[in-house]
Enzyme design. Structure first.
Site, PDB file in Angstrom:
ATOM      1  CG  HIS A   9      -0.201   0.065   2.526  1.00 36.03           C
ATOM      2  ND1 HIS A   9       0.343   1.223   3.037  1.00 36.03           N
ATOM      3  CD2 HIS A   9       0.076  -0.901   3.428  1.00 36.03           C
ATOM      4  CE1 HIS A   9       0.922   0.976   4.192  1.00 36.03           C
ATOM      5  NE2 HIS A   9       0.781  -0.322   4.456  1.00 36.03           N
ATOM      6  CD  GLU A  80       2.526  -5.346   8.360  1.00 37.36           C
ATOM      7  OE1 GLU A  80       2.702  -6.563   8.105  1.00 37.36           O
ATOM      8  OE2 GLU A  80       3.213  -4.432   7.874  1.00 37.36           O
TER       9      GLU A  80
END
Length: 198
Positions: A9, A80
């Site tokens: 990202h 994550e």
């Protein structure tokens, strides 16, 4: 031949300050949006069949900025590594944090109770890869996070201990590419903003 492109990202305000970010659901910074707009033409030219994405806001915003003509499929396995008690801490704070140093740098990491283990991340990354390998789609994009991508590459592709992920560099807004061919699963690009045809 099946191809999986892994896109980290775009940058967030916490990437700029070096703060660890896993569960805190913040969006992209202006810099992060520019990173994704810069790589969008490359991603749009990949002839993608499917887009997978972490459910976190920063990944979802990245997917939206790419403006791809495909649905965005959220997959919680792409989230994550959960930094637990280290979440939000700055590099200066972490430099003085002995449990962090023992967790991050030691050959046999001591994992605090609130922190997700490297093995846990490796297991869900492996499960994700196995599912992608069975899909009929030939070209897949997965939008995810720095530690997740590096652990996936270290453990699932290169056969290294997952905690060695820190040896790889994967910047915001970059692509890393895997292929499945007659020799199995292979890494063909790492930390790229352009791709060369074989």
């Amino acid at each position: 031949m099946k191809t999986l492109h892994l896109l980290r990202h775009g940058a967030t305000p916490w990437n700029a300050t070096g703060q660890l970010n896993s569960t805190t659901d913040i969006g992209l910074s202006d810099r992060g949006r520019q990173e994704i707009l810069a790589i969008a033409p490359l991603v749009q030219g990949l002839a993608l069949d499917r887009v997978m994405c972490s459910p976190r806001r920063r990944a979802q915003e990245t997917a939206q900025l790419l403006a791809l003509p495909l649905p965005i499929n959220p997959d919680d396995r792409l989230r994550e590594l959960d930094f637990g008690c280290f979440e939000g801490k700055t590099p200066a704070e972490l430099a003085q944090d002995l449990p962090f140093q023992q967790w991050y740098w030691d050959a046999n990491p001591q994992v605090p109770v609130s922190v997700e283990s490297f093995e846990s991340v490796a297991d869900r990354a492996q499960a994700f890869l196995q599912d992608m390998a069975t899909l009929p789609d030939n070209t897949i994009l997965a939008i995810a996070h720095g530690a997740l991508i590096r652990i996936l590459l270290c453990h699932c592709v290169l056969g290294m201990n997952p905690h060695t992920y820190r040896r790889l560099r994967v910047d915001n807004g970059t692509l890393s590419t895997l292929i499945w061919d007659s020799q199995g699963l292979r890494l063909t690009a790492l930390n790229c903003t352009s791709l060369r045809s074989a």
